[in-house]
Design an enzyme around this catalytic site. Structure first.
Site, short mmCIF file in Angstrom:
data_model
loop_
_atom_site.label_atom_id
_atom_site.label_comp_id
_atom_site.label_asym_id
_atom_site.label_seq_id
_atom_site.Cartn_x
_atom_site.Cartn_y
_atom_site.Cartn_z
N ASP A 1 0.81 -1.20 0.00
CA ASP A 1 0.00 0.00 0.00
C ASP A 1 0.86 1.27 0.00
O ASP A 1 0.47 2.28 -0.58
CB ASP A 1 -0.93 0.00 1.22
CG ASP A 1 -2.11 -0.95 1.05
OD1 ASP A 1 -2.27 -1.50 -0.05
OD2 ASP A 1 -2.86 -1.15 2.02
N ARG B 1 2.62 6.16 -3.25
CA ARG B 1 3.58 6.93 -4.05
C ARG B 1 3.12 7.02 -5.50
O ARG B 1 3.23 8.07 -6.13
CB ARG B 1 4.98 6.29 -3.97
CG ARG B 1 5.60 6.43 -2.58
CD ARG B 1 7.10 6.18 -2.61
NE ARG B 1 7.44 4.79 -2.86
CZ ARG B 1 7.54 3.87 -1.92
NH1 ARG B 1 7.30 4.18 -0.66
NH2 ARG B 1 7.87 2.64 -2.21
N ARG C 1 5.96 16.65 24.57
CA ARG C 1 5.10 17.83 24.48
C ARG C 1 4.05 17.64 23.40
O ARG C 1 4.37 17.51 22.22
CB ARG C 1 5.93 19.07 24.18
CG ARG C 1 5.13 20.36 24.30
CD ARG C 1 6.03 21.58 24.18
NE ARG C 1 5.31 22.81 24.46
CZ ARG C 1 5.85 24.01 24.39
NH1 ARG C 1 7.14 24.13 24.06
NH2 ARG C 1 5.14 25.08 24.65
N ASP D 1 -1.52 14.03 20.79
CA ASP D 1 -0.31 13.62 20.08
C ASP D 1 -0.37 14.01 18.62
O ASP D 1 0.65 14.35 18.00
CB ASP D 1 -0.12 12.10 20.18
CG ASP D 1 0.41 11.66 21.53
OD1 ASP D 1 0.66 12.53 22.39
OD2 ASP D 1 0.56 10.43 21.74
N ALA E 1 -4.81 10.29 20.82
CA ALA E 1 -4.44 10.42 22.24
C ALA E 1 -4.72 11.82 22.78
O ALA E 1 -3.82 12.48 23.32
CB ALA E 1 -2.98 10.04 22.45
N GLN F 1 4.11 10.91 4.96
CA GLN F 1 5.41 11.53 4.72
C GLN F 1 5.41 12.96 5.25
O GLN F 1 4.53 13.77 4.90
CB GLN F 1 5.74 11.55 3.23
CG GLN F 1 5.93 10.16 2.64
CD GLN F 1 6.36 10.22 1.19
OE1 GLN F 1 5.96 11.12 0.44
NE2 GLN F 1 7.17 9.26 0.78
#
Length: 353
Positions: A68, A73, A186, A205, A240, A275
């Site tokens: 995948d 790409r 952080r 997150d 999260a 990416q």
């Protein structure tokens, strides 16, 4: 369609992908079709999708040989020129790819002779408060295994940019756009806007916006819903979050999702289909939209998305549901369903990921 030129995107780390690539080259030679491999990791640097397609002679069919990730790409390349993309499955999951490696030649025959359908998939694009940039040391931090990090997205030159609405970027995401923390200790603090209205400020997150196609990727792992790839929608999912409301929100395709980094937040990375493409800082923002472009994926026959979901996710029946009786009837997409369920039969022209 009569194929004129093929562009190959090959997973270089798999011997079976290299072998399948030779089959594609042989088919092209037999049919007088030009063939060029597009090595998105080559040349010591990364280029824009439009530059890579131009260098390959603007192929009208992209064939991806891998999993995948390789398909993503290839999709990035195909989207810029409205080319078809055919995925050959050599990976472990195979939600996006269409054909097995041993069927490459017959699949190319089918495309060349027009014995296929075209699956139109929704893509995401984006604006930002400024051009995205990558800090000089970001590549070393990310440690990409096969090559350098992709370049930041180019600015589109076909629409107006202004201070209020920012700059439009050359982005075509098939799965998702993600705003994620850079520092492990952080979280990012982000104001989330849907259709121009504030939903909430999140500390999390990451926050992601997925397409229906991408609903079974990162969004699913983060607890998001499974959405049929036939649908058009933007799926917002926090990852999260430090708040009681941790649910996904499914927005209409004309309801963009805005993500503004708040004053007390750390910097955040912007990822497109997995990416990293740039970094934004407090006070800056990105907005994710349904793209006017669509991905045109080759489909060679009817395919049952929900059957594939059952197989790929190893779904099993609840013991309490079948303990004292028989299991629910199960049939393949090519087998007529039981008479009392005939009205549920999938359309023979539908195809999904």
């Amino acid at each position: 369609m009569a194929v004129q030129r093929v562009g190959l995107v090959v997973h270089g780390g798999r011997a079976e992908a290299q072998a399948a690539a030779e089959v594609v080259r042989g088919w092209c030679a037999d049919h007088g079709v030009a063939c060029a491999e597009i090595d998105v990791w080559g040349g010591g640097g990364r280029h824009s999708a439009r530059e890579e397609m131009a260098e390959a002679g603007d192929p009208d069919l992209i064939v991806t040989l891998g999993g995948d990730g390789t398909f993503l790409r290839g999709a990035r390349l195909a989207a810029v020129d409205d080319a078809l993309v055919l995925g050959v499955n050599l990976g472990r999951v195979g939600f996006l790819t269409e054909v097995p490696a041993d069927a490459v030649r017959s699949a190319l025959d089918a495309v060349h002779e027009g014995r296929m359908t075209v699956d139109s998939r929704m893509l995401l694009t984006m604006r930002a408060s400024r051009r995205l940039e990558m800090p000089p040391d970001m590549g070393a931090l990310l440690q990409y295994g096969r090559g350098p990090v992709p370049p930041p997205p180019q600015v589109r030159d076909d629409c107006e940019a202004d201070a209020e609405w920012g700059v439009a970027l050359q982005v075509a995401a098939l799965n998702d756009v993600v705003l994620e923390k850079i520092s492990r200790d952080r979280q990012v603090s982000v104001g989330v806007y849907l259709a121009g209205r504030l939903l909430a400020a999140y500390s999390a997150d990451a926050l992601l916006v997925a397409t229906p196609t991408g609903s079974t990727a990162y969004s699913f792992a983060a607890g998001g819903p499974v959405v049929s790839p036939r649908a058009d929608a933007l799926i917002f999912t926090p990852v999260a979050p430090h708040m009681a409301f941790n649910r996904s929100v499914v927005a209409a395709p004309d309801e963009p999702v805005g993500l503004r980094l708040l004053e007390r937040s750390g910097s955040a990375a912007v990822s497109v289909d997995g990416q990293v493409r740039g970094v934004i800082r407090p006070g800056e923002w990105i907005a994710v939209y349904a793209s006017p472009r669509r991905l045109r994926a080759v489909r060679l026959g009817p395919m049952d998305f929900y059957g594939r979901l059952r197989r790929r996710m190893n779904l099993t029946d609840a013991p309490a549901a079948v303990a004292d009786g028989t299991s629910a009837p199960l049939w393949s997409v090519t087998t007529p369903p039981p008479g009392d369920l005939a009205h549920l039969e999938l359309s023979s022209v539908w195809s999904g990921s």
